[in-house]
Scaffold this motif. Structure first.
Motif, short mmCIF file in Angstrom:
data_model
loop_
_atom_site.label_atom_id
_atom_site.label_comp_id
_atom_site.label_asym_id
_atom_site.label_seq_id
_atom_site.Cartn_x
_atom_site.Cartn_y
_atom_site.Cartn_z
N ARG A 37 2.04 6.61 -6.86
CA ARG A 37 0.97 7.48 -7.39
C ARG A 37 1.37 8.94 -7.39
O ARG A 37 0.81 9.75 -8.12
N GLN A 38 2.34 9.31 -6.54
CA GLN A 38 2.77 10.71 -6.47
C GLN A 38 3.70 11.06 -7.64
O GLN A 38 4.01 12.23 -7.85
N HIS A 61 0.85 -1.20 0.00
CA HIS A 61 0.00 0.00 0.00
C HIS A 61 0.89 1.26 0.00
O HIS A 61 0.64 2.21 -0.73
N TRP A 86 0.99 4.09 -2.85
CA TRP A 86 0.74 5.49 -2.44
C TRP A 86 1.87 6.39 -2.94
O TRP A 86 1.64 7.47 -3.46
N ASP A 144 -6.68 3.06 -4.21
CA ASP A 144 -5.54 3.77 -4.82
C ASP A 144 -5.02 3.11 -6.09
O ASP A 144 -4.16 3.67 -6.77
N LYS A 177 -1.49 9.08 7.36
CA LYS A 177 -2.01 8.23 6.30
C LYS A 177 -2.16 6.83 6.89
O LYS A 177 -1.25 6.33 7.56
#
Ligand code: AMP
Ligand code: GLY
Length: 461
Positions: free
Chosen positions: A55-56, A48, A52, A75, A396
């Motif tokens: 994705r940035q 995860h 995360w 996500d 988060k």
């Protein structure tokens, strides 16, 4: 093919021209894509965090995670896969057509997923099966360290009860007994007395404790000190250090109870200073990568060095051939640079010191587990409060063992969530992590209340 996020247009041209310039110097064997569809293999808290962070990246347009979990599905697109079967991962990649594959757990690496993808010309991040032996065989790792003079505990490798008896006569208690192969965190027994060590070793050798993984055992002197997880990125030749983290392996406060996969971790600048980082690069990480290359098993990917900081200096407890779980959660939360760029540097053989930029903030991850973990657990318990927890500044919540149904999350594993907080100092990061943790509820929940407590006490002194 992929839609282009608007924020990337601004630097698209300059990046492309820089890359065009670079190819003249260092030709890239892989077909180059600027926008990437990434396949992440795995389904825990580490994956995860990887999803995360990826994705940035402005270059990542789509992420598929296999199998993923309830929280990851918010996500990334989660698809099923059998991580124990190489064919299943190959079939999946044939369907998904990722531009790059990132492998989270050790089992697919042991099965040779990197060898198989490389053979087909598919870009993949991680070590080959031969290189992954540093994690998948403790006897290989110990003999390798001895050959290359990498500091580690005294040891003996045994394949019979007679070997164990002879070896134990040369050690003084306490001793550590380890199964040679992968044992999902159940292959290490700390023994206060030699007869305990004999019993544990015999049970391992018989196959009763951890099956095939125990066909060989390693007996080790018991080291004292603080543990540190020191991870580096390697391209087979060069290494670049990530920031260090500290895991909490025992299930209960005060480092009591059985060992687990990890009940929480934290990272902050004072955990490992620059001088010690350089020492570890020169005396541990670089010799490993040089040694593996010299032995014909080039090591690419993340090399996780589990260290004990003893009075005799740092000693290697174990190597892992992948990101740690839960260390990845606080480590990636401190990473200010683009993870995709670092992964590409490893695959393409151009790792350098400049691959990472780090925040000077502190980060803390508290693992919320199912009652009974690491033993028998019940699953299917409804989880509440995740949204409220994520309203706490800098927090988060990474999902490790959850499933999603009708707009709610339910527990589906031993480690359920990793509540991770970032703040300018360690005390504030701890406070934020626990403020958020207190908002989350499910039946039987268990978590440690002392993550980073020892470091905080040291700071106070
Ligand atoms: P390993 O999988 O080899 O890292 O072992 C799991 C955990 O057991 C480590 O994180 C340590 O907490 C502990 N451990 C392993 N080897 C030793 C050792 N030689 N001395 C003390 N503790 C150890
Ligand atoms: N946290 C220890 C590991 O990932 O093996």
């Amino acid at each position: 093919m992929h839609s282009i996020p608007s924020q990337v247009w601004a630097f698209r041209l300059s990046a492309l021209s820089a890359i065009r310039g670079l190819t003249l110097i260092s030709p890239n064997p892989y077909p180059y894509s600027f926008y990437m569809k990434v396949l992440v293999i795995g389904g825990g808290g580490r994956e995860h965090a990887l999803v995360w962070k990826l994705r940035q990246s402005p270059r990542v347009t789509e992420i598929v995670c296999a199998p993923g979990n309830g929280g990851i599905s918010a996500d990334a697109t989660c698809v099923s896969v059998d991580q124990k079967k190489l064919d299943s991962m190959v079939e999946l990649a044939e369907k998904v057509h990722p531009d790059i594959t990132v492998v989270g757990p050790e089992l697919p690496l042991q099965l040779g997923v990197v060898d198989e993808f490389n053979r087909r010309g598919w870009p993949v991040f991680g070590p080959t099966r031969a290189a992954a032996q540093l994690e998948t065989s403790k006897s290989f790792a110990k003999e390798f360290m001895q050959r290359h003079r990498i500091p580690t505990a005294h040891y003996a490798i045994c394949t019979s009860q007679a070997d164990v008896k002879a070896a134990l006569s040369r050690f003084s208690a306490p001793v550590v007994v380890k199964a040679d192969g992968l044992a999902a965190g159940k292959g290490v027994v700390m023994c206060k007395a030699k007869d305990e060590a004999m019993t544990a070793a015999v049970e391992m050798l018989s196959g009763k404790m951890v099956g095939e993984a125990g066909a060989r055992v390693v007996i080790e002197e018991c080291l004292q000190g603080d543990e540190i997880s020191f991870l580096v990125l390697s391209d087979g030749e060069r290494v670049a250090a990530l920031v260090a983290a500290q895991d909490h392996k025992r299930v209960d406060d005060g480092d009591t109870g059985p060992n687990t996969g990890g009940m929480g971790a934290y990272s902050f600048p004072a955990l490992l200073d620059e001088q010690m980082t350089q020492w570890l690069l020169h005396h541990v990480a670089q010799p490993v990568v040089d040694g593996m290359k010299a032995e014909g098993a080039e090591y690419k990917g993340i090399l996780y060095c589990g260290l004990m900081m003893t009075a005799r200096g740092p000693m290697v407890l174990e190597f892992n051939c992948r990101f740690g779980d839960p260390e990845t959660q606080p480590i990636l939360m401190r990473m200010d640079s683009d993870l995709l760029e670092a992964i590409e540097a490893s695959i393409e053989g151009r790792v350098s010191d400049g691959d990472f930029r780090w925040s000077s903030d502190a980060t803390v991850c508290v693992v919320m587990a199912s009652g009974g973990y690491p033993g028998t657990i019940a699953v299917g318990k409804q989880i509440t409060g995740i949204d409220d927890a994520q309203k706490v500044s800098g927090v988060k919540v990474f999902h490790a063992g959850t499933s999603a149904r009708d707009g709610s999350y339910y527990t589906s594993g031993g480690r359920v969530l990793g509540v991770t907080a970032r703040a300018p100092d360690l005390k504030s990061a701890v406070d934020r992590a626990y403020e958020a943790t207190a908002k989350i509820r499910f039946d039987g929940v268990h978590y440690r209340t002392d993550i980073a407590a020892r470091a905080l006490n040291t700071i106070k002194k």
